[in-house]
Write a protein that holds these residues in place. Structure first.
Motif, PDB file in Angstrom:
ATOM      1  N   SER A   1       0.661  -1.212   0.035  1.00 33.10           N
ATOM      2  CA  SER A   1      -0.105  -0.379   0.379  1.00 33.10           C
ATOM      3  C   SER A   1       0.859   1.632  -0.189  1.00 33.10           C
ATOM      4  O   SER A   1       1.592   1.664   0.731  1.00 33.10           O
ATOM      5  N   THR A   2       0.203   2.714  -0.761  1.00 31.80           N
ATOM      6  CA  THR A   2       1.266   4.016  -0.250  1.00 31.80           C
ATOM      7  C   THR A   2       1.496   3.694   1.307  1.00 31.80           C
ATOM      8  O   THR A   2       2.241   4.449   1.165  1.00 31.80           O
ATOM      9  N   VAL A   3       0.244   3.577   1.560  1.00 31.60           N
ATOM     10  CA  VAL A   3       0.330   4.092   3.149  1.00 31.60           C
ATOM     11  C   VAL A   3       0.559   3.232   3.674  1.00 31.60           C
ATOM     12  O   VAL A   3      -0.104   2.952   5.100  1.00 31.60           O
ATOM     13  N   GLY A   4       1.432   1.914   3.598  1.00 30.96           N
ATOM     14  CA  GLY A   4       1.718   0.664   4.028  1.00 30.96           C
ATOM     15  C   GLY A   4       2.894   1.489   4.671  1.00 30.96           C
ATOM     16  O   GLY A   4       3.463   2.556   4.912  1.00 30.96           O
ATOM     17  N   ILE A   5       3.890   0.758   5.869  1.00 30.48           N
ATOM     18  CA  ILE A   5       4.555   1.639   7.502  1.00 30.48           C
ATOM     19  C   ILE A   5       5.947   1.149   6.822  1.00 30.48           C
ATOM     20  O   ILE A   5       6.596   2.027   6.806  1.00 30.48           O
ATOM     21  N   CYS A   6       5.746  -0.089   5.697  1.00 25.67           N
ATOM     22  CA  CYS A   6       7.543  -0.381   5.329  1.00 25.67           C
ATOM     23  C   CYS A   6       7.206   0.757   3.845  1.00 25.67           C
ATOM     24  O   CYS A   6       6.353   0.301   3.274  1.00 25.67           O
ATOM     25  N   SER A   7       8.303   0.979   3.517  1.00 24.15           N
ATOM     26  CA  SER A   7       8.763   1.155   2.083  1.00 24.15           C
ATOM     27  C   SER A   7       8.750   0.786   0.823  1.00 24.15           C
ATOM     28  O   SER A   7       9.219  -1.005   1.172  1.00 24.15           O
ATOM     29  N   ILE A   8       8.763   1.203  -0.429  1.00 24.55           N
ATOM     30  CA  ILE A   8       9.009   0.125  -1.301  1.00 24.55           C
ATOM     31  C   ILE A   8      10.371  -0.438  -1.265  1.00 24.55           C
ATOM     32  O   ILE A   8      10.621  -2.015  -1.291  1.00 24.55           O
TER      33      ILE A   8
ATOM     34  N   GLY B   1      11.727  -2.303  -8.765  1.00 24.82           N
ATOM     35  CA  GLY B   1      11.359  -3.991  -9.970  1.00 24.82           C
ATOM     36  C   GLY B   1       9.537  -4.389  -9.852  1.00 24.82           C
ATOM     37  O   GLY B   1       9.185  -5.185 -10.257  1.00 24.82           O
ATOM     38  N   VAL B   2       8.579  -3.212  -9.285  1.00 26.60           N
ATOM     39  CA  VAL B   2       7.157  -3.355  -9.141  1.00 26.60           C
ATOM     40  C   VAL B   2       7.049  -3.454 -11.366  1.00 26.60           C
ATOM     41  O   VAL B   2       6.971  -2.691 -11.729  1.00 26.60           O
ATOM     42  N   ARG B   3       6.018  -4.294 -11.204  1.00 16.94           N
ATOM     43  CA  ARG B   3       5.471  -4.490 -12.734  1.00 16.94           C
ATOM     44  C   ARG B   3       4.623  -3.933 -12.683  1.00 16.94           C
ATOM     45  O   ARG B   3       3.596  -4.334 -13.878  1.00 16.94           O
ATOM     46  N   THR B   4       3.595  -4.672 -11.595  1.00 16.98           N
ATOM     47  CA  THR B   4       2.006  -4.022 -11.583  1.00 16.98           C
ATOM     48  C   THR B   4       1.517  -3.309 -10.641  1.00 16.98           C
ATOM     49  O   THR B   4       1.588  -2.940  -9.824  1.00 16.98           O
ATOM     50  N   LEU B   5       0.978  -2.065 -11.568  1.00 16.67           N
ATOM     51  CA  LEU B   5       0.356  -1.067  -9.938  1.00 16.67           C
ATOM     52  C   LEU B   5      -0.932  -1.603 -10.060  1.00 16.67           C
ATOM     53  O   LEU B   5      -2.217  -1.413 -11.223  1.00 16.67           O
ATOM     54  N   ALA B   6      -1.259  -0.832  -8.665  1.00 15.76           N
ATOM     55  CA  ALA B   6      -3.137  -1.404  -8.940  1.00 15.76           C
ATOM     56  C   ALA B   6      -3.428  -0.005  -8.329  1.00 15.76           C
ATOM     57  O   ALA B   6      -2.690   0.748  -7.054  1.00 15.76           O
TER      58      ALA B   6
ATOM     59  N   TRP C   1       3.353  -6.655  -6.075  1.00 15.60           N
ATOM     60  CA  TRP C   1       3.167  -5.335  -6.780  1.00 15.60           C
ATOM     61  C   TRP C   1       2.139  -4.028  -5.918  1.00 15.60           C
ATOM     62  O   TRP C   1       3.254  -4.342  -4.580  1.00 15.60           O
ATOM     63  N   PHE C   2       2.119  -3.199  -6.601  1.00 15.03           N
ATOM     64  CA  PHE C   2       2.486  -1.144  -5.282  1.00 15.03           C
ATOM     65  C   PHE C   2       0.793  -1.039  -5.747  1.00 15.03           C
ATOM     66  O   PHE C   2       0.563  -1.152  -6.861  1.00 15.03           O
ATOM     67  N   GLN C   3       0.606  -0.410  -4.652  1.00 14.80           N
ATOM     68  CA  GLN C   3      -0.852   0.450  -4.622  1.00 14.80           C
ATOM     69  C   GLN C   3      -1.166   1.456  -4.466  1.00 14.80           C
ATOM     70  O   GLN C   3       0.017   1.861  -3.959  1.00 14.80           O
ATOM     71  N   LEU C   4      -1.716   2.586  -5.539  1.00 15.50           N
ATOM     72  CA  LEU C   4      -1.434   3.931  -5.490  1.00 15.50           C
ATOM     73  C   LEU C   4      -2.730   4.651  -5.214  1.00 15.50           C
ATOM     74  O   LEU C   4      -3.697   4.677  -5.586  1.00 15.50           O
ATOM     75  N   TYR C   5      -2.710   5.325  -4.867  1.00 14.67           N
ATOM     76  CA  TYR C   5      -3.775   6.623  -4.804  1.00 14.67           C
ATOM     77  C   TYR C   5      -3.621   8.037  -5.906  1.00 14.67           C
ATOM     78  O   TYR C   5      -2.469   8.284  -5.601  1.00 14.67           O
ATOM     79  N   MET C   6      -4.058   8.111  -6.062  1.00 12.54           N
ATOM     80  CA  MET C   6      -4.225   9.262  -7.428  1.00 12.54           C
ATOM     81  C   MET C   6      -4.465  11.057  -5.720  1.00 12.54           C
ATOM     82  O   MET C   6      -5.252  11.015  -5.866  1.00 12.54           O
ATOM     83  N   LEU C   7      -2.546  11.574  -6.144  1.00 10.84           N
ATOM     84  CA  LEU C   7      -2.248  12.343  -5.403  1.00 10.84           C
ATOM     85  C   LEU C   7      -2.641  13.993  -5.756  1.00 10.84           C
ATOM     86  O   LEU C   7      -2.464  13.449  -6.658  1.00 10.84           O
TER      87      LEU C   7
ATOM     88  N   ILE D   1       7.328   8.332  -6.947  1.00 10.50           N
ATOM     89  CA  ILE D   1       6.734   6.934  -6.339  1.00 10.50           C
ATOM     90  C   ILE D   1       6.549   5.600  -7.369  1.00 10.50           C
ATOM     91  O   ILE D   1       7.344   4.993  -7.401  1.00 10.50           O
ATOM     92  N   LEU D   2       5.977   6.535  -8.811  1.00  9.45           N
ATOM     93  CA  LEU D   2       5.856   5.222  -9.035  1.00  9.45           C
ATOM     94  C   LEU D   2       7.415   4.951 -10.082  1.00  9.45           C
ATOM     95  O   LEU D   2       7.556   4.060  -9.856  1.00  9.45           O
ATOM     96  N   ASP D   3       8.181   6.422  -9.615  1.00 10.39           N
ATOM     97  CA  ASP D   3       9.334   6.223 -10.241  1.00 10.39           C
ATOM     98  C   ASP D   3      10.362   5.436  -9.985  1.00 10.39           C
ATOM     99  O   ASP D   3      11.041   3.992  -9.927  1.00 10.39           O
ATOM    100  N   ARG D   4      10.253   5.062  -8.147  1.00 10.12           N
ATOM    101  CA  ARG D   4      10.736   4.186  -7.357  1.00 10.12           C
ATOM    102  C   ARG D   4      10.424   2.963  -7.477  1.00 10.12           C
ATOM    103  O   ARG D   4      10.885   1.752  -7.172  1.00 10.12           O
ATOM    104  N   ALA D   5       8.862   2.936  -7.856  1.00 11.42           N
ATOM    105  CA  ALA D   5       8.109   1.758  -7.567  1.00 11.42           C
ATOM    106  C   ALA D   5       9.015   1.114  -8.322  1.00 11.42           C
ATOM    107  O   ALA D   5       9.274  -0.564  -8.744  1.00 11.42           O
TER     108      ALA D   5
END
Length: 387
Positions: free
Chosen positions: A111-118, A153-158, A130-136, A145-149
């Motif tokens: 989650s974008t708002v998980g405690i642990c980072s990418i 190695g993230v290739r699937t964005l929820a 995978w990584f989940q994103l909100y539109m800010l 954030i997308l560049d960091r993901a």
């Protein structure tokens, strides 16, 4: 209440143990839904109402639970859903979830708002997550954030699409997490609730820090706890987000794009038209519009409307492997589970989640075998009993 000496066997067992271990405000945040929690209840009830059609005298000596999903082979059609504040439920819970998911051969979505980072999750193993994103509102932050993901190695964005307006979550109001009181120091029950949960206090409260939204730390450098991050995130949610923003997102994200929170067939068609590779049929775990249909209730309608032109997942109410079989039969390629994995990690850590996932796989094999089916990838509506 079951004895503490019993070994958890079901999601309900892990839920009860998590309730004992967590401070009240955290358990209610995890366990609760919006409004009167009608949608939360229907998520589970609608799965239970679906009956499987038991068949006999079929050769089911070899059962394959694996599926292909966005170019990746999964040992079973289950994805760990993104859960905000996951790392407050157990020490660095997102890392424990990643380890268990890796061992089970399935993806975990951060989650974008998980405690642990990418970057922290990336260190667990080389297996993609995978990584989940909100539109800010700040699109520059979104791009960073997308560049960091992508670099991780993230290739699937929820991408979550059902949070334009935040649902009224009454449990959070009662506990001080929704406006007014500080949930992290002056929530209902106060210090006494921490002291009633000494294992959590030591393992998570003292040893499990930092208690920050790791993916947002650089954007809110003065924030020291989740409440302060939440205030910033709440101010950044963009209620004006529309399909044009999905089209923009498609231009800046090179990987698989999955829209999470679709409940309408016309919206599903718009998602495809704007470049989505898949979608999660979901009512946000019953945490948004109370009275909205469950994902499993509308899944067949959306699957029929799309005719196989998109990859569908479903979440909300999945409590065992036979629920997974039902979802596959009604048009999903896989399911997402949120509360179940957090209950398990909160109760018994990564080992608890590993045991729960093994149970899901066994139950899926049972559901397939006793409906005369040998492949999760080939399940159809024939295994559902017509009423």
């Amino acid at each position: 209440m079951p004895s503490l000496n019993l070994v958890p066997a079901t999601v309900a067992d892990y839920r009860r143990e998590a309730e004992r271990r967590l401070p009240r405000f955290l358990f209610d945040y995890l366990d609760g839904g919006s409004g009167e929690e009608m949608s939360l209840a229907s998520n589970v009830a609608d799965f239970r109402a679906i009956q499987l059609d038991q068949r006999v005298m079929r050769d089911v000596s070899v059962i394959d639970t694996s599926v292909e999903l966005f170019g990746e082979k999964l040992a079973m059609p289950v994805v760990l859903a993104p859960v905000g504040l996951g790392g407050m439920m157990a020490r660095r819970a997102e890392l424990q979830a990643k380890r268990a998911a890796d061992a089970a051969g399935i993806p975990m979505c951060l989650s974008t708002v998980g405690i642990c980072s990418i970057d922290e999750v990336r260190q667990v193993s080389a297996r993609p997550f995978w990584f989940q994103l909100y539109m800010l509102k700040d699109r520059g932050v979104v791009q960073e954030i997308l560049d960091r993901a992508w670099t991780a190695g993230v290739r699937t964005l929820a991408f979550t699409v059902d949070l334009a307006v935040l649902g009224a979550r009454y449990r959070d109001v009662r506990n001080g997490m929704a406006g007014g009181a500080s949930a992290w120091g002056r929530f209902r029950g106060g210090l006494g609730d921490y002291l009633l949960h000494p294992r959590w206090l030591y393992d998570v409260g003292i040893k499990g820090g930092p208690h920050t939204f790791g993916n947002l730390q650089s954007y809110v450098p003065a924030a020291k706890n989740p409440e302060q991050f939440k205030a910033w995130v709440d101010s950044q949610f963009d209620a004006s987000t529309s399909w044009k923003d999905i089209a923009w997102l498609r231009t800046v994200w090179k990987g698989n794009l999955v829209l999470k929170g679709v409940l309408n067939a016309d919206d599903a068609k718009e998602a495809i038209a704007n470049g989505a590779d898949g979608m999660v049929i979901s009512n946000h775990g019953g945490r948004q519009l109370d009275g909205a249909a469950s994902g499993i209730a509308v899944l067949p309608e959306i699957a029929d409307a799309l005719g196989g032109s998109s990859t569908l997942l479903v979440d909300g109410g999945v409590r065992n492997g036979q629920d997974v079989a039902k979802a596959l039969a009604l048009g999903a390629r896989a399911v997402m589970i949120g509360r179940p994995w957090v209950y398990a990690v909160a109760a018994r850590g990564a080992n608890g989640l590993a045991a729960l996932l093994a149970s899901f796989k066994h139950d899926l094999e049972t559901g397939l075998g006793l409906t005369g089916t040998t492949s999760a990838a080939a399940v159809g509506r024939e295994i559902i009993r017509k009423r």
